[in-house]
Structures are given as structure tokens and as C-alpha cells.
Design a protein around this motif. Structure first.
Motif, short mmCIF file in Angstrom:
data_model
loop_
_atom_site.label_atom_id
_atom_site.label_comp_id
_atom_site.label_asym_id
_atom_site.label_seq_id
_atom_site.Cartn_x
_atom_site.Cartn_y
_atom_site.Cartn_z
N SER A 30 0.91 -1.21 -0.17
CA SER A 30 0.11 0.43 0.14
C SER A 30 0.68 1.50 0.01
O SER A 30 1.93 1.55 0.49
CB SER A 30 -0.48 0.12 1.10
OG SER A 30 -1.78 -1.11 1.20
N ALA A 31 0.65 2.28 -0.03
CA ALA A 31 0.63 3.55 0.07
C ALA A 31 2.29 3.96 -1.03
O ALA A 31 2.64 4.65 -0.69
CB ALA A 31 0.68 3.89 1.22
N LEU A 32 1.79 3.09 -2.37
CA LEU A 32 3.66 3.77 -2.77
C LEU A 32 3.05 4.73 -4.02
O LEU A 32 2.04 4.45 -4.60
CB LEU A 32 3.08 1.93 -3.98
CG LEU A 32 4.33 1.37 -3.42
CD1 LEU A 32 4.18 -0.30 -4.15
CD2 LEU A 32 5.75 1.60 -2.60
N PRO A 33 4.11 5.84 -3.63
CA PRO A 33 3.76 6.44 -4.87
C PRO A 33 4.05 6.45 -6.36
O PRO A 33 4.64 5.46 -6.19
CB PRO A 33 4.93 7.49 -4.21
CG PRO A 33 5.91 6.71 -3.68
CD PRO A 33 4.82 5.83 -2.97
N GLU A 70 -1.79 6.11 -9.92
CA GLU A 70 -3.09 6.43 -9.04
C GLU A 70 -3.51 4.99 -9.19
O GLU A 70 -4.67 5.18 -8.09
CB GLU A 70 -3.52 7.03 -8.88
CG GLU A 70 -3.24 8.14 -9.30
CD GLU A 70 -2.66 8.88 -7.99
OE1 GLU A 70 -2.66 8.90 -6.87
OE2 GLU A 70 -0.68 9.70 -8.15
N GLN A 71 -3.62 4.15 -9.36
CA GLN A 71 -4.57 2.66 -10.06
C GLN A 71 -4.45 1.64 -9.22
O GLN A 71 -2.74 1.27 -9.52
CB GLN A 71 -5.40 2.35 -11.27
CG GLN A 71 -5.63 4.00 -11.91
CD GLN A 71 -6.33 3.59 -12.86
OE1 GLN A 71 -5.74 2.36 -13.95
NE2 GLN A 71 -7.03 4.49 -13.69
N ALA A 72 -5.08 0.46 -8.60
CA ALA A 72 -4.44 -0.46 -8.28
C ALA A 72 -3.67 -1.45 -8.97
O ALA A 72 -4.43 -1.32 -10.32
CB ALA A 72 -5.35 -0.99 -7.27
N ILE A 73 -2.85 -2.05 -8.91
CA ILE A 73 -2.14 -2.83 -9.60
C ILE A 73 -3.17 -4.79 -9.47
O ILE A 73 -1.79 -4.69 -8.21
CB ILE A 73 -1.09 -2.93 -9.83
CG1 ILE A 73 -0.76 -1.67 -10.87
CG2 ILE A 73 -0.65 -3.88 -11.26
CD1 ILE A 73 0.76 -0.82 -10.99
N THR A 74 -3.16 -5.55 -10.18
CA THR A 74 -3.50 -6.53 -9.49
C THR A 74 -2.12 -7.42 -10.34
O THR A 74 -1.68 -7.33 -11.59
CB THR A 74 -4.40 -7.54 -9.47
OG1 THR A 74 -5.36 -6.90 -11.04
CG2 THR A 74 -5.43 -6.85 -8.27
N GLY A 75 -2.05 -9.28 -10.14
CA GLY A 75 -1.30 -9.49 -11.25
C GLY A 75 0.02 -9.92 -10.80
O GLY A 75 1.07 -10.23 -11.81
#
Length: 176
Positions: A30-33, A70-75
């Protein structure tokens, strides 16, 4: 539980976040710039699995960067494999054969570069370097710190890395 550890900013290698997986192997960083990172996966506390970077890379230099916006990344997942190990005995020069204590063992990916793993001989000259990723390695053997008793030597009898014999390790292999 295993760790997804050390996403690093590719410019300065600073660690930004780490996480431990849950019982199902899921994790969240979380909270990665926004930036470009490499993601490394490894067993907690050394474990028995070989560390690796995302997309099966075995070094940060070969790792595929993950671009965070700014968006969540999955995979961003990994299938860890059992780590290989190399062990043996280093002998002091002369006769009779006596194990050399405190010699430093360094494993390099066969392509050269910086060492990727280290070991040290015990009082009897025996060593083991574990949790290695499958691949080709050269082995450097350095004298104990502060000692001029023996020269640095590469596995196979060479005194230069380019003359070293290489060894090839597979997942879970124990090479002696």
C-alpha cells in the motif's frame, strides 16, 4: 507465509514497502507513490525457496519493472521454486589436508557482475550456500579476512573469474 518484499525505486534502490502473504498467498503493498519499481519475492526468515523477482527474474538487473500509477495493480504474482544449495570443504594449502576456517565463499551468476549469495566455512572448512535460484554460477573462494595465507581462487583452480568453471543448478538441487 512468504514475503513479497522490496519493491525498489529503480533510480536509488530504496525499499519503499514490504508485505507478508496471508494463508492463501495474497498480499497488498500500500501507499506506493507513482513510480517504477522492481518487486522481489522471498521466503520469510530465509526459508527454503529461492528468492526471485516478478516474472521469474533472478536478479534486480533482469527484473521487469512494475509501473505504479494512481490505480491499483493486480497480477504481480510469483510461483516460488525450491532453492538449490552448494556445499563443500575448503582446505588450507599443504599436507596433511586441514579444513580452512572462515574462508569466504561468493557465488556469482555465470554472466559475471556482483555476487548473488555468500557463505563462510566453519572451523573444519565446511560450507553451505542455500536458497539459490536455478541457474549457472561461478564460485569465488576468498581467504579468511585479515589472512594472507592463501590467494583468492575460483572453483576449477583459476585465479581469475573468466577462467572459473561454472556449475548449473536446478530447483531443489543439493550440489556437493
Amino acid at each position: 507465509a512468504y514475503q513479497a518484499k522490496k519493491p525498489r525505486n529503480t533510480e536509488n534502490s530504496e525499499t519503499y514497502a514490504s508485505a507478508t502473504t496471508d494463508a492463501d498467498g495474497n498480499y497488498t503493498l500500500s501507499a506506493l507513490p507513482p513510480d517504477s519499481y522492481t518487486v522481489q519475492f522471498q521466503s520469510p526468515d530465509g526459508g527454503t525457496y529461492a528468492p526471485q523477482y516478478w516474472q521469474n527474474a533472478n536478479s534486480s538487473a533482469k527484473a521487469t519493472p512494475v509501473v505504479v500509477t494512481e490505480q491499483a495493480i493486480t497480477g504481480i504474482d510469483a510461483d516460488l521454486v525450491a532453492g538449490a544449495s552448494v556445499s563443500g570443504t575448503i582446505y588450507a594449502p599443504g599436507k596433511p589436508k586441514v579444513g580452512l576456517a572462515d574462508a569466504q565463499i561468493a557465488l556469482y551468476q555465470a554472466a559475471g557482475g556482483a555476487p548473488v549469495a555468500y557463505g563462510q566455512t566453519n572451523d573444519h572448512g565446511k560450507y553451505i550456500v542455500a536458497n539459490l535460484a536455478p541457474g549457472r554460477y561461478s564460485v569465488g573462494i576468498n581467504p579468511p579476512f585479515g589472512s594472507n595465507a592463501v590467494d583468492t581462487e575460483w572453483w576449477g583452480g583459476s585465479f581469475i573469474q573468466t577462467g572459473a568453471r561454472t556449475l548449473t543448478l536446478t530447483a531443489g538441487q543439493a550440489l556437493t
